[in-house]
Design an enzyme around this catalytic site. Structure first.
Site, PDB file in Angstrom:
ATOM      1  N   ARG A 164       2.702   5.089  17.994  1.00  0.00           N
ATOM      2  CA  ARG A 164       1.248   5.326  18.093  1.00  0.00           C
ATOM      3  C   ARG A 164       0.654   4.611  19.305  1.00  0.00           C
ATOM      4  O   ARG A 164      -0.173   5.173  20.017  1.00  0.00           O
ATOM      5  CB  ARG A 164       0.540   4.859  16.829  1.00  0.00           C
ATOM      6  CG  ARG A 164       0.839   5.756  15.638  1.00  0.00           C
ATOM      7  CD  ARG A 164      -0.023   5.380  14.471  1.00  0.00           C
ATOM      8  NE  ARG A 164       0.692   5.622  13.226  1.00  0.00           N
ATOM      9  CZ  ARG A 164       0.159   5.529  12.028  1.00  0.00           C
ATOM     10  NH1 ARG A 164      -1.106   5.181  11.920  1.00  0.00           N
ATOM     11  NH2 ARG A 164       0.854   5.766  10.954  1.00  0.00           N
ATOM     12  N   SER A 181      -5.178   8.325   8.503  1.00  0.00           N
ATOM     13  CA  SER A 181      -5.702   8.015   7.169  1.00  0.00           C
ATOM     14  C   SER A 181      -7.011   8.744   6.877  1.00  0.00           C
ATOM     15  O   SER A 181      -7.994   8.599   7.607  1.00  0.00           O
ATOM     16  CB  SER A 181      -5.916   6.494   7.091  1.00  0.00           C
ATOM     17  OG  SER A 181      -6.910   6.173   6.151  1.00  0.00           O
ATOM     18  N   CYS A 199      -2.546   9.127  -1.248  1.00  0.00           N
ATOM     19  CA  CYS A 199      -2.699   9.381   0.196  1.00  0.00           C
ATOM     20  C   CYS A 199      -3.615  10.570   0.473  1.00  0.00           C
ATOM     21  O   CYS A 199      -4.211  10.680   1.534  1.00  0.00           O
ATOM     22  CB  CYS A 199      -1.339   9.698   0.797  1.00  0.00           C
ATOM     23  SG  CYS A 199      -0.740   8.364   1.806  1.00  0.00           S
ATOM     24  N   ARG A 210      -8.912   8.036   4.456  1.00  0.00           N
ATOM     25  CA  ARG A 210      -9.847   6.979   4.061  1.00  0.00           C
ATOM     26  C   ARG A 210     -10.602   6.443   5.278  1.00  0.00           C
ATOM     27  O   ARG A 210     -11.829   6.318   5.259  1.00  0.00           O
ATOM     28  CB  ARG A 210      -9.052   5.845   3.380  1.00  0.00           C
ATOM     29  CG  ARG A 210      -9.833   4.578   3.130  1.00  0.00           C
ATOM     30  CD  ARG A 210      -8.908   3.457   2.674  1.00  0.00           C
ATOM     31  NE  ARG A 210      -7.882   3.137   3.666  1.00  0.00           N
ATOM     32  CZ  ARG A 210      -8.081   2.381   4.734  1.00  0.00           C
ATOM     33  NH1 ARG A 210      -9.270   1.860   4.974  1.00  0.00           N
ATOM     34  NH2 ARG A 210      -7.096   2.129   5.583  1.00  0.00           N
ATOM     35  N   ARG A 211      -9.850   6.136   6.348  1.00  0.00           N
ATOM     36  CA  ARG A 211     -10.511   5.618   7.556  1.00  0.00           C
ATOM     37  C   ARG A 211     -11.402   6.677   8.176  1.00  0.00           C
ATOM     38  O   ARG A 211     -12.546   6.408   8.547  1.00  0.00           O
ATOM     39  CB  ARG A 211      -9.457   5.168   8.577  1.00  0.00           C
ATOM     40  CG  ARG A 211      -8.681   3.942   8.149  1.00  0.00           C
ATOM     41  CD  ARG A 211      -7.528   3.642   9.102  1.00  0.00           C
ATOM     42  NE  ARG A 211      -6.755   2.488   8.647  1.00  0.00           N
ATOM     43  CZ  ARG A 211      -5.447   2.352   8.792  1.00  0.00           C
ATOM     44  NH1 ARG A 211      -4.751   3.302   9.392  1.00  0.00           N
ATOM     45  NH2 ARG A 211      -4.816   1.275   8.362  1.00  0.00           N
ATOM     46  N   LYS A 215       0.823  -1.225   0.000  1.00  0.00           N
ATOM     47  CA  LYS A 215       0.000   0.000   0.000  1.00  0.00           C
ATOM     48  C   LYS A 215       0.852   1.268   0.000  1.00  0.00           C
ATOM     49  O   LYS A 215       0.348   2.348  -0.285  1.00  0.00           O
ATOM     50  CB  LYS A 215      -1.019  -0.002   1.144  1.00  0.00           C
ATOM     51  CG  LYS A 215      -0.487   0.215   2.526  1.00  0.00           C
ATOM     52  CD  LYS A 215      -1.660   0.388   3.497  1.00  0.00           C
ATOM     53  CE  LYS A 215      -1.163   0.593   4.913  1.00  0.00           C
ATOM     54  NZ  LYS A 215      -2.265   0.763   5.864  1.00  0.00           N
ATOM     55  N   ASP A 216       2.158   1.165   0.306  1.00  0.00           N
ATOM     56  CA  ASP A 216       3.048   2.333   0.236  1.00  0.00           C
ATOM     57  C   ASP A 216       3.537   2.609  -1.182  1.00  0.00           C
ATOM     58  O   ASP A 216       4.116   3.662  -1.443  1.00  0.00           O
ATOM     59  CB  ASP A 216       4.285   2.136   1.131  1.00  0.00           C
ATOM     60  CG  ASP A 216       3.950   2.204   2.616  1.00  0.00           C
ATOM     61  OD1 ASP A 216       2.885   2.766   2.952  1.00  0.00           O
ATOM     62  OD2 ASP A 216       4.739   1.692   3.431  1.00  0.00           O
ATOM     63  N   THR A 249      -6.284   8.496  13.862  1.00  0.00           N
ATOM     64  CA  THR A 249      -5.952   7.822  12.603  1.00  0.00           C
ATOM     65  C   THR A 249      -5.239   8.811  11.702  1.00  0.00           C
ATOM     66  O   THR A 249      -5.579   9.991  11.682  1.00  0.00           O
ATOM     67  CB  THR A 249      -7.195   7.266  11.874  1.00  0.00           C
ATOM     68  OG1 THR A 249      -6.764   6.777  10.591  1.00  0.00           O
ATOM     69  CG2 THR A 249      -8.274   8.304  11.663  1.00  0.00           C
ATOM     70  N   ARG A 280       0.442  10.400  14.109  1.00  0.00           N
ATOM     71  CA  ARG A 280       1.538   9.942  13.250  1.00  0.00           C
ATOM     72  C   ARG A 280       2.551   9.155  14.054  1.00  0.00           C
ATOM     73  O   ARG A 280       2.488   9.086  15.260  1.00  0.00           O
ATOM     74  CB  ARG A 280       2.258  11.157  12.616  1.00  0.00           C
ATOM     75  CG  ARG A 280       1.584  11.792  11.407  1.00  0.00           C
ATOM     76  CD  ARG A 280       1.606  10.948  10.149  1.00  0.00           C
ATOM     77  NE  ARG A 280       2.827  10.196   9.911  1.00  0.00           N
ATOM     78  CZ  ARG A 280       3.910  10.663   9.318  1.00  0.00           C
ATOM     79  NH1 ARG A 280       3.944  11.911   8.898  1.00  0.00           N
ATOM     80  NH2 ARG A 280       4.961   9.910   9.135  1.00  0.00           N
ATOM     81  N   GLY A 281       3.517   8.596  13.342  1.00  0.00           N
ATOM     82  CA  GLY A 281       4.559   7.815  13.983  1.00  0.00           C
ATOM     83  C   GLY A 281       4.406   6.351  13.608  1.00  0.00           C
ATOM     84  O   GLY A 281       3.380   5.948  13.072  1.00  0.00           O
ATOM     85  N   ASN A 282       5.450   5.562  13.854  1.00  0.00           N
ATOM     86  CA  ASN A 282       5.344   4.146  13.541  1.00  0.00           C
ATOM     87  C   ASN A 282       4.426   3.462  14.570  1.00  0.00           C
ATOM     88  O   ASN A 282       3.940   4.108  15.493  1.00  0.00           O
ATOM     89  CB  ASN A 282       6.729   3.486  13.476  1.00  0.00           C
ATOM     90  CG  ASN A 282       7.490   3.637  14.772  1.00  0.00           C
ATOM     91  OD1 ASN A 282       6.907   3.575  15.853  1.00  0.00           O
ATOM     92  ND2 ASN A 282       8.793   3.844  14.678  1.00  0.00           N
TER      93      ASN A 282
END
Length: 358
Positions: A170, A144, A258, A146-147, A95-96, A142, A164-166
């Site tokens: 999160r 995103s 995105c 989309r979400r 998805k990236d 989130t 944000r963040g990995n």
């Protein structure tokens, strides 16, 4: 198809380590390790070396992804290394990867897809709840669009904010502060990290359609590097390839990325591929959603010759029937065209403008 051992030995890779590029995050490393493990099992005589690097997306942590506006946020540095011949293949979350890859690159393998659904992880004090049981005005994190677009419509009593963040960051933000009642993450990432027990609720496609390619890992290689391409092609999962070709073709035709809410759900059953696709306004109030299907029940033909390395939305999969790939790509294009004929372009351009203005 060549015997795996034979292919590897004959293609000249055997006398040196195969260098595998990855992002530095823990999840990226776990994903890369899983791909290298599969390659080691297929090619026990080969040596693999993992090369980790940071990407733009890893460095810009204070801005919402959709605001940065760079399509290859998590992939550019890795592709540069591939181009400079510093690595031989790169493992990504599919998805990236943008639907149009830079010239000279291709996706040489799409591995079997993990659960593509989105998951809700709750703050410890909300353990055992679901989204509709949270108090009014609860804040959900989130990153995103989309979400957020889908869930705002479904749960108007809740508030949605960027996070944000990995994954580690999160979850830490969720657990250690009181800012968020819950956060939404891809179930696949949580599962790969071994944090499945944190999933409080899986969002069904009725609640939230997922992102194009979500849950699938992709191996990107130099398009002309036939030996590496042959080697990684053994990792292709045919069903995942067809689903993801359809999804990527849908997104490409819509020119999504995105910065706009585009979502999908794909089911492959009895040789029929069903694709549901949707576009949303940022607040979810305006949306279009349709489902189409096509047969992908074609035999594998010996397709050597000039069309040897046909790419479908960036994917090269010689061991998946070409007609099936074509049917999947057409399905995505046709579904997108149907939505465009119903006004999707307007919804997406308004979403893009509003996002840019945020």
């Amino acid at each position: 198809m060549d015997e795996p051992g034979k292919a590897a030995g004959e293609n000249g890779v055997g006398d040196r380590a195969v260098r595998v590029g990855t992002r530095r995050s823990q999840l990226a490393r776990i994903q890369t390790d899983s791909v290298v493990k599969m390659l080691c099992e297929l090619y026990p005589d080969l040596r693999f070396e993992i090369v980790a690097m940071s990407t733009t997306g890893d460095k810009i942590l204070d801005t919402a992804l959709s605001k940065i506006g760079e399509k290859s946020l998590f992939t550019k540095e890795l592709e540069n290394a591939l181009e400079r011949n510093e690595v031989d293949l790169v493992v990504h979350s599919l998805k990236d990867l943008p639907t149009s890859l830079p010239p000279g690159f291709t996706i040489g393998a799409v591995c079997k897809r993990e659960n593509p659904l989105d998951a809700v992880v709750f703050h410890p004090k909300n353990c055992g709840k679901t989204l509709n049981l949270l108090p009014e005005k609860s804040v959900i994190g989130t990153s995103s669009l989309r979400r957020a677009a889908q869930l705002k419509k479904k749960f108007p009593q809740l508030e949605f904010r960027d996070i944000r963040g990995n994954l580690n960051t999160r979850l830490k933000k969720l657990d250690e502060k009181e800012d968020f009642s819950a956060i939404i993450l891809a179930a696949a990432g949580l599962k790969r990290m071994g944090w499945e027990n944190r999933i409080g609720q899986l969002l069904s496609p009725e609640d939230c359609l997922y992102a194009v390619g979500q849950g699938a890992l992709a191996v990107e290689v130099r398009a002309k590097d036939q030996e590496i391409l042959n080697m990684v092609s053994a990792l292709h999962d045919a069903d995942t390839v067809l689903c993801c070709i359809a999804e990527r073709a849908f997104m490409k035709r819509l020119e999504g990325g995105c910065s706009v809410p585009v979502a999908v759900n794909t089911v492959l059953k009895d040789g029929q591929l069903y694709l549901t696709g949707a576009v949303y306004s940022l607040d979810g109030s305006d949306s279009l959603r349709e489902t189409m299907q096509t047969s992908v029940n074609y035999p594998q033909q010996n397709e050597d010759g000039p069309n040897d390395d046909v790419q479908h939305v960036g994917i090269t999969a010689k061991n998946v029937p070409g007609q099936a790939q074509e049917a999947a790509e057409n399905l995505g294009v046709e579904l997108a065209s149907l939505l465009l004929s119903k006004g999707a372009k307007h919804i997406l351009s308004v979403a893009r403008q509003l996002n840019d203005a945020r």
